[in-house]
Write a protein that holds these residues in place. Structure first.
Motif, PDB file in Angstrom:
ATOM      1  N   LEU A 181      36.227  13.190  52.819  1.00 15.76           N
ATOM      2  CA  LEU A 181      36.209  14.645  52.955  1.00 15.76           C
ATOM      3  C   LEU A 181      36.274  15.364  51.614  1.00 15.76           C
ATOM      4  N   GLU A 196      27.287  17.668  59.275  1.00 22.46           N
ATOM      5  CA  GLU A 196      27.886  16.372  59.627  1.00 22.46           C
ATOM      6  C   GLU A 196      29.411  16.451  59.649  1.00 22.46           C
ATOM      7  N   LEU A 197      29.992  17.197  58.723  1.00 26.17           N
ATOM      8  CA  LEU A 197      31.454  17.347  58.709  1.00 26.17           C
ATOM      9  C   LEU A 197      31.934  18.010  60.000  1.00 26.17           C
ATOM     10  N   GLU A 251      31.646  15.381  62.824  1.00 25.78           N
ATOM     11  CA  GLU A 251      32.684  14.358  62.712  1.00 25.78           C
ATOM     12  C   GLU A 251      34.057  14.916  63.071  1.00 25.78           C
ATOM     13  N   GLN A 252      34.356  16.131  62.612  1.00 21.46           N
ATOM     14  CA  GLN A 252      35.666  16.719  62.895  1.00 21.46           C
ATOM     15  C   GLN A 252      35.805  17.032  64.385  1.00 21.46           C
ATOM     16  N   LEU A 305      36.685  13.763  66.023  1.00 22.91           N
ATOM     17  CA  LEU A 305      38.068  13.379  65.716  1.00 22.91           C
ATOM     18  C   LEU A 305      39.065  14.227  66.494  1.00 22.91           C
ATOM     19  N   LYS A 364      40.616  13.880  59.667  1.00 25.33           N
ATOM     20  CA  LYS A 364      39.628  14.402  58.717  1.00 25.33           C
ATOM     21  C   LYS A 364      38.493  13.394  58.602  1.00 25.33           C
ATOM     22  N   PRO A 365      37.297  13.888  58.337  1.00 26.59           N
ATOM     23  CA  PRO A 365      36.154  12.988  58.143  1.00 26.59           C
ATOM     24  C   PRO A 365      36.333  12.123  56.901  1.00 26.59           C
TER      25      PRO A 365
END
Length: 134
Positions: free
Chosen positions: A89, A111-112, A115-116, A119, A85-86
């Protein structure tokens, strides 16, 4: 976080997490992201709410799938049980849900997703390396 905020953002989800379905979900997000960029550029904030709701729902679905979980719309998001997870979160999702049509919420959501995706790619690389060794 109040789960009542999350339920309206989720569509009925009957499909399983798979690379193909995640790719389709990300493609849908790209379409929404493009439309939102245009609306915000034209300062048409009032027209963004429905698209943001869809985008938030897609992110929540992506978050669950990235963690090999099925979406549970009637339960709060189990932030402490999610492996990938970012950063921050819970705070970021809470902000987005409280002000979904603001440009800053859109930027956070975008952005989430980014980032996800990173990941998940890292997780898949590690999984592939471990399966090659074992």
């Amino acid at each position: 976080m109040d789960n009542q905020l999350i339920i309206p953002y989720l569509e009925k989800i009957d499909i399983e997490a798979s690379e193909e379905n995640i790719s389709l979900l990300l493609a849908k997000w790209d379409g929404i992201r493009s439309e939102l960029e245009t609306l915000y550029r034209n300062r048409d904030q009032k027209s963004t709410l429905q698209l943001m709701k869809k985008g938030i729902g897609y992110f929540i679905q992506f978050l669950y799938w990235s963690n090999d979980r099925q979406v549970q719309s009637k339960e709060p998001i189990p932030f402490n049980l999610l492996e990938i997870k970012p950063f921050n979160l819970e705070e970021r999702i809470t902000y987005i849900l409280s002000r979904p049509n603001l440009f800053h919420s859109y930027r956070q959501l975008s952005e989430l997703f980014t980032e996800q995706e990173k990941l998940l790619a890292k997780k898949n690389i590690v999984k592939k390396r471990l399966s090659q060794k074992g």
